[in-house]
Write a protein that holds these residues in place. Sequence first.
Motif, PDB file in Angstrom:
ATOM      1  N   UNK A 113       0.838  -1.193   0.000  1.00 10.76           N
ATOM      2  CA  UNK A 113       0.000   0.000   0.000  1.00 10.76           C
ATOM      3  C   UNK A 113       0.875   1.246   0.000  1.00 10.76           C
ATOM      4  N   UNK A 114       0.401   2.271  -0.673  1.00 12.43           N
ATOM      5  CA  UNK A 114       1.105   3.551  -0.730  1.00 12.43           C
ATOM      6  C   UNK A 114       0.699   4.390   0.494  1.00 12.43           C
ATOM      7  N   UNK A 162      -4.171  10.268   2.312  1.00  8.64           N
ATOM      8  CA  UNK A 162      -5.163  11.079   1.589  1.00  8.64           C
ATOM      9  C   UNK A 162      -6.558  10.451   1.705  1.00  8.64           C
ATOM     10  N   UNK A 163      -6.620   9.144   1.588  1.00  6.87           N
ATOM     11  CA  UNK A 163      -7.897   8.445   1.703  1.00  6.87           C
ATOM     12  C   UNK A 163      -8.506   8.653   3.099  1.00  6.87           C
ATOM     13  N   UNK A 184      -9.833  12.238   3.380  1.00  6.98           N
ATOM     14  CA  UNK A 184     -11.114  12.375   2.687  1.00  6.98           C
ATOM     15  C   UNK A 184     -12.234  11.669   3.442  1.00  6.98           C
ATOM     16  N   UNK A 185     -11.956  10.495   3.969  1.00 10.02           N
ATOM     17  CA  UNK A 185     -12.950   9.749   4.739  1.00 10.02           C
ATOM     18  C   UNK A 185     -13.345  10.538   5.992  1.00 10.02           C
ATOM     19  N   UNK A 186     -12.361  11.138   6.661  1.00 13.76           N
ATOM     20  CA  UNK A 186     -12.627  11.948   7.849  1.00 13.76           C
ATOM     21  C   UNK A 186     -13.476  13.162   7.524  1.00 13.76           C
TER      22      UNK A 186
END
Length: 162
Positions: free
Chosen positions: A6-7, A13-14, A17-19
């Motif tokens: 995984x990066x 960033x994910x 955005x989820x937060x």
Amino acid sequence: MLAEGKDPSFERQREKLRGQALADNTFTSIAQEYCNKRRRDGDRAWAPATATRCEYLLSLLDHSIGRMPIHEIEPIDALAAIRKIEKRGKLESARRTLQLASAVFRYAVATARLKSDPTRDLRGALTTPTVTHYGAVTEAAQVGELLRSIDGYEGQGMTKWA
């Protein structure tokens, strides 16, 4: 994360955005979205008076659970908020507010922002309001008798006009 392929930058960033998405999903914002949907819901659309009443009832929850992210609201939070309405003696408003809050939670479930409705197990937790039945003319013969009595009334002028 690198060992799992995984990066780390992408994962941060994910998560960010989820937060942000979860922070924007407060009870009040989803309740407003639900009310807007019901206002323009085709054949099942709310009448303007119904929409206004429902929005008012849901606004009673703004100070208690309104700013909370919807996924963090527990049954005890919703019950405590609705019990505040019940303590003021507004039993029917409390019951209806619980129904509307449940509809908002189900809408959040349907739009994939919540796993399950936290109010589903609160049925029976509120005091049931006493229903008052009022007399009504239900037979055709009695309607005619009522209309003749109204027509033959000889009381005050203002009452006759009414």
